[in-house]
Scaffold this motif. Structure first.
Motif, mmCIF file in Angstrom:
data_model
loop_
_atom_site.group_PDB
_atom_site.id
_atom_site.type_symbol
_atom_site.label_atom_id
_atom_site.label_comp_id
_atom_site.label_asym_id
_atom_site.label_seq_id
_atom_site.Cartn_x
_atom_site.Cartn_y
_atom_site.Cartn_z
ATOM 1 N N LYS A 1 0.803 -1.001 0.058
ATOM 2 C CA LYS A 1 0.124 0.121 -0.008
ATOM 3 C C LYS A 1 0.852 1.248 0.069
ATOM 4 O O LYS A 1 1.958 1.175 0.357
ATOM 5 N N GLY A 2 0.280 2.353 -0.256
ATOM 6 C CA GLY A 2 1.063 3.616 -0.399
ATOM 7 C C GLY A 2 2.321 3.746 -1.159
ATOM 8 O O GLY A 2 3.259 4.010 -0.978
ATOM 9 N N GLY A 3 1.729 3.272 -2.418
ATOM 10 C CA GLY A 3 2.783 2.993 -3.621
ATOM 11 C C GLY A 3 3.991 1.868 -3.371
ATOM 12 O O GLY A 3 4.765 1.987 -4.260
ATOM 13 N N GLY A 4 3.570 1.048 -2.303
ATOM 14 C CA GLY A 4 4.697 -0.397 -2.360
ATOM 15 C C GLY A 4 4.366 -1.075 -3.514
ATOM 16 O O GLY A 4 5.529 -1.574 -4.117
ATOM 17 N N LEU A 5 3.408 -1.330 -3.810
ATOM 18 C CA LEU A 5 3.239 -2.013 -5.358
ATOM 19 C C LEU A 5 4.053 -1.436 -6.512
ATOM 20 O O LEU A 5 4.697 -2.037 -7.065
ATOM 21 N N ALA A 6 3.822 -0.321 -6.798
ATOM 22 C CA ALA A 6 4.494 0.454 -7.786
ATOM 23 C C ALA A 6 6.010 0.371 -7.702
ATOM 24 O O ALA A 6 6.807 0.223 -8.522
ATOM 25 N N GLN A 7 6.587 0.482 -6.370
ATOM 26 C CA GLN A 7 8.029 0.466 -6.249
ATOM 27 C C GLN A 7 8.343 -0.905 -6.392
ATOM 28 O O GLN A 7 9.405 -1.384 -6.719
#
Length: 523
Positions: free
Chosen positions: A223-229
């Motif tokens: 969550k909070g951009g973790g998947l994109a990272q």
């Protein structure tokens, strides 16, 4: 719109024509005609945000060149396309995406609610199901919309796929409401149980959804951009179906592809506010301390294209077009209807009195005090996009029947142990409020329905009411106030007139919160 028109059982179809009311039989006929029109509008609302049409509006594929176009961006496909997804509407979204993308799709993983495939198959909605030998692996979990071990396994499989991508790859991410519970991946050593316990304690002490999301993101791998990272350096395209008022991308499913703007200090401030900092498990303290000392700071999501492909506003815009085609002066009041369901019901009932006074022949009408009371009630609800003044001005010169539309997600303060949902409770409260005043020579109908097809733990999407509801219920030995005191709206509507006022759709395969339809038609 053909697909949309299949989602509701039909009343007997008859051409909708002006009705000249002269007695009880004519009044009954008028009520049934209004109810049928309301059902049609609800069908249109849901049909505008079904997964297939939404995906095809957002994506286009040039078969000759292999160019995938997403809005105004193009991506070259060459056996480099992967897919992940999570949410209540993602099964249908994935089926539509796979049909569109065909052999270009290499592999996919989606996390969807437990039992949804069987429910769609039972409903005969083949368009919502993946084809045999699909390249997309399906995990079912998060029973009762709560994170569980099955959802955790799905989240870890999604993370594994994302982490294996390269700069030559493209990851298509499908996100809808319910995605947060279907993507639980706590940062070790925090366990799923510890994270759930902390969020439950915060909720019990009054933390709002923004505060809960801030804590969830800080303790999550995805969550909070973790998947994109995790997917970096691959390009990421997220197609998002919004079930949140205002469509904030960082809030929907806790923003897995949107960089978090919150710091560890924000988290500590929240924990201090609710007296929980001293009682934190050692694992949570470890994760927060590690994030606070990260020399890289919060990551960015410059390699991500986030696109809202469906929302309550889009759905209501289609309902407005359909209402105008039926001869109504139609307006969207708000797509952010929220607050306690009692206050929302009072707002709608007072709105009917004020609007009705504009539509009927000169008479006692409404007082200046009632007009002021309506504005005060609207201010109390704090609806950022409310078009009340514009609606009242338009109605004043309408010269025709009026349809007022709204959407959002009111809340119910539970007092009893009855069976119901916010849409049925809202409808019942509006019906009870409307019966308290004489409204003059005007027909009124109010419908509230959940676009996902399930209102609370019931099989109904919602219900519709008219001002005569309370008096008609009394003749059947049903006391509206008693049912409301026990939050037992579904039991009431199941018994009232043989359940004729319930709105049944089955699971629709989509979710953009609720739709409210208000008809006012002079006789």
């Amino acid at each position: 719109m053909a697909a949309a028109l299949q989602i509701l059982p039909r009343l007997a179809r008859a051409p909708l024509r002006p009705l000249f009311l002269g007695g009880p039989v004519a009044r009954l006929a008028s009520g049934m005609a209004l109810a049928e029109q309301a059902r049609q509008l609800f069908e249109s609302t849901v049909g505008a945000v079904l997964p297939g049409p939404m995906l095809h509006r957002a994506l286009s594929l040039d078969l000759d060149s292999g160019q995938l176009k997403v809005r105004d961006r193009s991506f070259q496909l060459r056996q480099n396309l992967y897919l992940v997804g999570f949410g209540k509407a993602v099964l249908g979204m994935a089926a539509a995406a796979e049909e569109l993308l065909g052999q270009h799709l290499v592999q996919g993983v989606i996390s969807v609610p437990k039992g949804i495939r069987a429910a769609m198959e039972h409903a005969g909605k083949q368009e919502m199901l993946l084809k045999p030998h699909s390249r997309i692996q399906v995990f079912e979990g998060a029973e009762d919309n709560l994170p569980d071990r099955d959802a955790l396994r799905a989240a870890l499989a999604i993370r594994q796929l994302a982490e294996g991508l390269t700069a030559d790859d493209l990851l298509l991410v499908l996100i809808s409401g319910g995605g947060s519970a279907l993507l639980p991946a706590p940062i070790p050593p925090v366990t799923l149980e510890e994270k759930q316990t902390l969020t439950k304690l915060l909720a019990a002490r009054g933390a709002n959804i923004q505060e809960l999301n801030t804590i969830r993101k800080a303790l999550s791998q995805l969550k909070g951009g973790g998947l994109a990272q995790a997917a970096y350096p691959a390009q990421v395209v997220s197609l998002i179906l919004s079930d949140v008022v205002g469509d904030p991308m960082e809030v929907i499913a806790s923003g897995p592809t949107v960089a978090s703007v919150h710091s560890v200090q924000d988290c500590l401030h929240i924990l201090n506010r609710y007296g929980l900092r001293a009682a934190l498990p050692r694992s949570v303290k470890t994760v927060l301390a590690r994030a606070d000392s990260d020399p890289h700071g919060p990551h960015s999501c410059g390699h991500v294209l986030n696109v809202i492909i469906g929302s309550n506003a889009l759905a209501l815009a289609e309902a407005q077009r359909q209402a105008e085609a039926l001869g109504y002066r139609a307006m969207v009041l708000s797509t952010a209807m929220q607050g306690d369901v009692k206050s929302v019901a009072q707002f709608y009932a007072l709105l009917v009195r004020v609007v009705g006074a504009h539509l009927t022949p000169p008479g006692p009408g409404t007082s200046v005090e009632e007009d002021e009371q309506l504005y005060e009630l609207a201010a109390k609800l704090q609806l950022p996009d409310l078009q009340l003044k514009e609606a009242l001005e338009a109605v004043a010169g309408a010269g025709s029947p009026v349809c007022l539309l709204a959407g959002g997600e009111p809340t119910v303060q539970l007092q009893g142990s009855g069976k119901g949902g916010r849409n049925q409770e809202l409808a019942l409260r509006v019906g009870a409020e409307l019966g308290q005043w004489p409204l003059g020579p005007i027909d009124v109908l109010f419908l509230s329905g959940g676009t996902d097809g399930q209102d609370g733990p019931t099989e109904a999407a919602g219900a519709w009411v008219m001002p005569e509801l309370a008096s008609q219920a009394t003749t059947e030995g049903l006391d509206v106030a008693t049912f409301l005191a026990h939050n037992d709206s579904h039991t009431f509507f199941s018994r009232f007139q043989g359940g004729a006022h319930l709105l049944h759709t089955g699971l629709t395969g989509t979710n953009v919160m609720d739709a409210h339809i208000l008809f006012l038609r002079p006789r």
